[in-house]
Scaffold this active site. Structure first.
Site, PDB file in Angstrom:
ATOM      1  N   GLU A 159     -45.636  65.096  -2.030  1.00 41.56           N
ATOM      2  CA  GLU A 159     -47.063  64.889  -2.290  1.00 41.56           C
ATOM      3  C   GLU A 159     -47.439  65.631  -3.575  1.00 41.56           C
ATOM      4  O   GLU A 159     -48.208  66.583  -3.575  1.00 41.56           O
ATOM      5  CB  GLU A 159     -47.918  65.372  -1.114  1.00 41.56           C
TER       6      GLU A 159
ATOM      7  N   GLU B 257     -53.942  71.100   8.586  1.00 50.65           N
ATOM      8  CA  GLU B 257     -53.455  71.473   7.257  1.00 50.65           C
ATOM      9  C   GLU B 257     -54.296  72.565   6.610  1.00 50.65           C
ATOM     10  O   GLU B 257     -55.490  72.380   6.383  1.00 50.65           O
ATOM     11  CB  GLU B 257     -53.463  70.242   6.345  1.00 50.65           C
TER      12      GLU B 257
END
Length: 227
Positions: A211, A112
């Site tokens: 998220e 990520e």
């Protein structure tokens, strides 16, 4: 995960909590160090590999009990105690080990990019930063993928729709939040709808995870979802 190791009781607790809540566990972070204290992963740290190795068995045990198949491995911030080359080699070896471990349950390791200036000297800021690893030293490893997070990539100036169109077919996981603010889509300035359309057109068929930090109550914050 907030610590590298866990006994059978704790892994069983995760499974029981999931069943009680009636939800599935789609993605899980590997141990990332002291997240609350500002750390963002230990994969690149030569002195922390024992912790990561201990965490692999725990992650696999949770995967076996819950069916989770996506696992986010935060790279870690650069440290002047080691050369950039040594840290890169350490990270690649750690990613390989993680990929080999979760392959036993059909799992995929996610890498990520994170927001610049938000996480110290974290070196993965764009999709291309991750692709340099995936297409370079990890080109022979099939179960590692970019985690496409609209908040982090968009905050770093990445063209989200163009990148989604280019990479969507090969992504394993997508997370969305707007920027600035990290709220629900529509609370900031990112082209979330256009990005989701580009992902769909490109062939992405995986989960799109929310998220974000709702700017209102949770139910109202989901009004952006189209029928």
């Amino acid at each position: 995960m907030d610590e590298p190791g866990a006994d059978e009781g704790r892994t069983g607790e995760v499974h029981r909590s999931r069943r009680t809540a009636g939800v599935s566990l789609s993605a899980l972070n590997f141990f990332g160090g002291d997240i609350a204290g500002g750390e963002r992963g230990i994969a690149s740290r030569p002195d922390r590999q024992d912790e990561l190795a201990a965490n692999l068995d725990v992650v696999v045990a949770i995967a076996e009990r819950t069916g989770c198949r996506l696992f986010n491995l935060l790279y870690g911030q650069l440290d002047d105690a080691w050369s950039p080359e040594e840290q890169a080699e350490t990270a690649v070896a750690a990613i390989r080990s993680a990929a080999e471990a979760v392959a036993s349950v059909g799992g995929t390791v996610l890498l990520e990019p994170l927001t610049e200036g938000f996480n110290g000297r974290y070196p993965l800021l764009t999709a291309d930063d991750v692709l340099e690893i995936l297409d370079g030293p990890l080109a022979d490893v099939e179960n590692v993928s970019l985690l496409f997070d609209t908040f982090h990539l968009g905050s770093n100036g990445v063209d989200l729709p163009a990148t989604a169109a280019r990479l969507g077919a090969n992504l394993a996981h997508v997370q969305i939040a707007d920027s600035p603010g990290r709220g629900e889509p529509g609370s900031g300035a990112l082209p979330i709808d256009e990005t989701l359309d580009a992902l769909k057109t490109a062939g992405y068929s995986g989960i799109v995870a929310c998220e974000y930090k709702p700017t209102t109550d949770t139910a109202t914050s989901l009004n952006w979802i189209r029928p």
